[in-house]
Design a protein around this motif. Sequence first.
Motif, mmCIF file in Angstrom:
data_model
loop_
_atom_site.group_PDB
_atom_site.id
_atom_site.type_symbol
_atom_site.label_atom_id
_atom_site.label_comp_id
_atom_site.label_asym_id
_atom_site.label_seq_id
_atom_site.Cartn_x
_atom_site.Cartn_y
_atom_site.Cartn_z
ATOM 1 N N ASP A 132 -5.887 13.738 -7.258
ATOM 2 C CA ASP A 132 -6.090 12.840 -6.005
ATOM 3 C C ASP A 132 -4.984 11.883 -5.923
ATOM 4 O O ASP A 132 -5.012 10.970 -6.235
ATOM 5 N N PHE A 133 -3.803 12.420 -5.223
ATOM 6 C CA PHE A 133 -2.732 11.723 -5.109
ATOM 7 C C PHE A 133 -2.663 10.248 -4.365
ATOM 8 O O PHE A 133 -2.241 9.261 -4.412
ATOM 9 N N ARG A 134 -3.717 10.591 -3.273
ATOM 10 C CA ARG A 134 -4.057 9.374 -2.446
ATOM 11 C C ARG A 134 -4.735 8.193 -3.339
ATOM 12 O O ARG A 134 -4.294 7.022 -3.107
ATOM 13 N N ALA A 135 -5.718 8.569 -4.007
ATOM 14 C CA ALA A 135 -6.566 7.721 -4.959
ATOM 15 C C ALA A 135 -5.271 7.007 -6.147
ATOM 16 O O ALA A 135 -5.514 5.860 -6.323
ATOM 17 N N MET A 136 -4.534 7.827 -6.481
ATOM 18 C CA MET A 136 -3.324 7.194 -7.539
ATOM 19 C C MET A 136 -2.624 6.246 -6.747
ATOM 20 O O MET A 136 -2.410 5.178 -7.352
ATOM 21 N N LEU A 137 -2.114 6.286 -5.614
ATOM 22 C CA LEU A 137 -1.226 5.517 -4.607
ATOM 23 C C LEU A 137 -2.154 4.341 -4.436
ATOM 24 O O LEU A 137 -1.445 3.124 -4.615
ATOM 25 N N VAL A 138 -3.214 4.348 -4.230
ATOM 26 C CA VAL A 138 -4.202 3.170 -3.814
ATOM 27 C C VAL A 138 -4.171 2.248 -5.224
ATOM 28 O O VAL A 138 -4.225 1.078 -4.999
ATOM 29 N N ARG A 139 -4.173 3.248 -6.571
ATOM 30 C CA ARG A 139 -4.616 2.187 -7.737
ATOM 31 C C ARG A 139 -3.158 1.573 -7.979
ATOM 32 O O ARG A 139 -3.192 0.298 -8.609
ATOM 33 N N ILE A 140 -1.876 2.109 -7.684
ATOM 34 C CA ILE A 140 -0.840 1.409 -8.082
ATOM 35 C C ILE A 140 -0.323 0.838 -6.967
ATOM 36 O O ILE A 140 0.851 -0.075 -7.294
ATOM 37 N N TYR A 141 -0.612 1.104 -5.789
ATOM 38 C CA TYR A 141 -0.099 -0.313 -4.754
ATOM 39 C C TYR A 141 -1.405 -0.706 -4.087
ATOM 40 O O TYR A 141 -2.065 -0.057 -3.063
ATOM 41 N N PRO A 142 -1.985 -1.769 -4.532
ATOM 42 C CA PRO A 142 -3.423 -2.187 -3.758
ATOM 43 C C PRO A 142 -3.276 -2.521 -2.490
ATOM 44 O O PRO A 142 -4.228 -2.593 -1.582
ATOM 45 N N GLU A 143 -1.975 -2.626 -1.937
ATOM 46 C CA GLU A 143 -2.042 -2.951 -0.386
ATOM 47 C C GLU A 143 -2.383 -1.964 0.403
ATOM 48 O O GLU A 143 -2.598 -1.991 1.557
ATOM 49 N N LEU A 144 -2.390 -0.821 -0.246
ATOM 50 C CA LEU A 144 -2.822 0.544 0.512
ATOM 51 C C LEU A 144 -4.397 0.701 0.823
ATOM 52 O O LEU A 144 -4.781 1.579 1.467
ATOM 53 N N GLN A 145 -5.116 -0.088 0.070
ATOM 54 C CA GLN A 145 -6.460 -0.186 0.024
ATOM 55 C C GLN A 145 -7.079 -0.205 1.475
ATOM 56 O O GLN A 145 -8.080 0.443 1.637
ATOM 57 N N GLY A 146 -6.540 -1.319 2.004
ATOM 58 C CA GLY A 146 -7.037 -1.467 3.498
ATOM 59 C C GLY A 146 -6.025 -0.934 4.564
ATOM 60 O O GLY A 146 -6.247 -1.407 5.626
ATOM 61 N N TRP A 147 -5.013 -0.179 4.192
ATOM 62 C CA TRP A 147 -4.329 0.266 5.146
ATOM 63 C C TRP A 147 -4.613 1.261 6.276
ATOM 64 O O TRP A 147 -5.595 2.080 5.969
ATOM 65 N N ASP A 148 -4.415 0.710 7.690
ATOM 66 C CA ASP A 148 -5.116 1.488 8.675
ATOM 67 C C ASP A 148 -4.082 2.706 9.059
ATOM 68 O O ASP A 148 -4.335 3.548 9.891
ATOM 69 N N GLY A 149 -3.163 3.171 8.306
ATOM 70 C CA GLY A 149 -2.429 4.059 8.661
ATOM 71 C C GLY A 149 -1.392 3.986 9.608
ATOM 72 O O GLY A 149 -0.534 4.741 10.066
#
Length: 570
Positions: A132-149
């Motif tokens: 799950d690359f999306r989950a990996m990116l959220v873990r390493i870049y916390p700013e993506l947790q709430g990113w609206d795209g």
Amino acid sequence: MLQSETTLTPPAEVEAAGQHTNARVLAQSASRWPDRPLLLLDGERLSYAQMLAEAERYAAALLAQGAGPGTRIGILGPNSVEYVKLLYAAGMIGACAITLNARFKEADLVYALDHAEAGFLFIGGQAKSFMDFRAMLVRIYPELQGWDGKAPLSLAAAPHLRRLFNFGDPDETVWPDEAAFLAAATPTHLDQARRLRDEIPSQSDALIIYSSGTTAHPKACILSHRNLSQIGMSFARRFRLGPEDVVYNPMPFFHMSSMLPMAACRAAGAMQICTGHFKPQEALRQMQDERATFAYVSFPTIVGGILNDPGFAEADLSSVRLLHCVGPADLLRRYSESLPGVRFVNAYGLTEGSGVPVWSDPWDPADDPFTHSGKAFDGLEIAAFDPETDRRLPPDTRGELRLRGFCRFSGYLKDEAATAQVLRADGWLCTGDLGYVDAGGIVTYDGRLKDMLKIGGENVAALEIESYLCTHPDIELAQVIAVPDGHLFEVAAAYVELRPGARLTAAEVVDYCLGRIASYKVPRYVRFVTEWPMSTTKIQKFRLSREFAAEEYFDIKQMMAKRRAVCAAG
């Protein structure tokens, strides 16, 4: 005979290929063979004309999203049709693709994206059940947790990253997907992409590949379009590929074992069969149904899976004329016995040498694919050197293998010191590998320069012990590492994978070596494995544990003494 040290002239068609980018080669092939299938990947089939049209659409979208010549575009995902489209599209507009290793751990991914200054990142959700690359990116870049795209990206650990897309993820509802990526393109962008395709110089960067190793961070190898076009044309010439050929290749796209045959196929009008996840049963079905002519299966872990599959005996592989695999000679001979009529081809290569510049020649009776790696492509030179004195060695003398010619990579990204160590001013590429080159230019690989054991003052190549162990009928694969020893400084430890259904003890493995190889080379430790730590397709020896308990140690002297006593008594 070897070419002279001053004259390295590639064949005319190889030199001509070097004037083109990947996208221009694709366009030429689409003009010659528009309806010929270029790619079959997990049920999706595209012709040359279709792939060109899709690559142009993707290139227009990249331009619309703000990419252009010099932009670095990261791709992190499983093999997919979209991955191939992105590769061609990036090259079409002069952007450079960073083919990120899908097995990267989080620390390596953070390093690579920042080190390469990736401006775009595409991830693939097609293999979400595996990674799950999306989950990996959220873990390493916390700013993506709430990113609206939609909001501009601002990642502290990846300050250059401006665009992020998630393709093929059925659960994605926020991050921009393929449709959102393509929506911004206009006919003007499409015209611009086609114009750039004809203007981008072949010397521009095509790929950045991070090579795995034992260092703190992987090194970033830069390969040009010229590298890829010339090595691809050379491959097609060596193996006489044409539009009628079908190459089965399950290698991952982030590795040169996939990029090289892809380059060869587009140069020759051949078709390549790829997959997002290798399954032996599916491989057999596809090679049979598509009448594959070249099984580019490369490694014992894959060949063994095919040959040991229950469906192998019934599969019709009569169309296969060539099979590529590297490994110990006795293991390759064993495989060959299961595939009568198929010509095996061996090879030697490295990412810094544009993948694989040395291949056995199936039409040369002197080029034994089981014992030799083969010859360098026409227009290249290879020789053995003394790594300490830099003196070129006579034929059949063991030394460091070095290459000259069009296969040399551009260097390591942001690492001038490391680049200077391997790219010499006299044109030679230092490989760090050991081997022999005979008077006819045939190469015999003999292990890594640093993959050596120092046993009681003797230098021993791990490959030598591995090759012998693989002559045992119950051993499928063996890897040997050095373990510290208070008496001999280092001793050999063998990790062994058994053939399906085989039964063997550690003592029996050691006993098989006694009296047959020098006593100091006999492994003092043996462990059995069913899975190997892998990076792409290669076993990562440095991840094999060097911690062994005292009770695992085999006292060779005692074993030999017992054997002599039994012989004397009987």
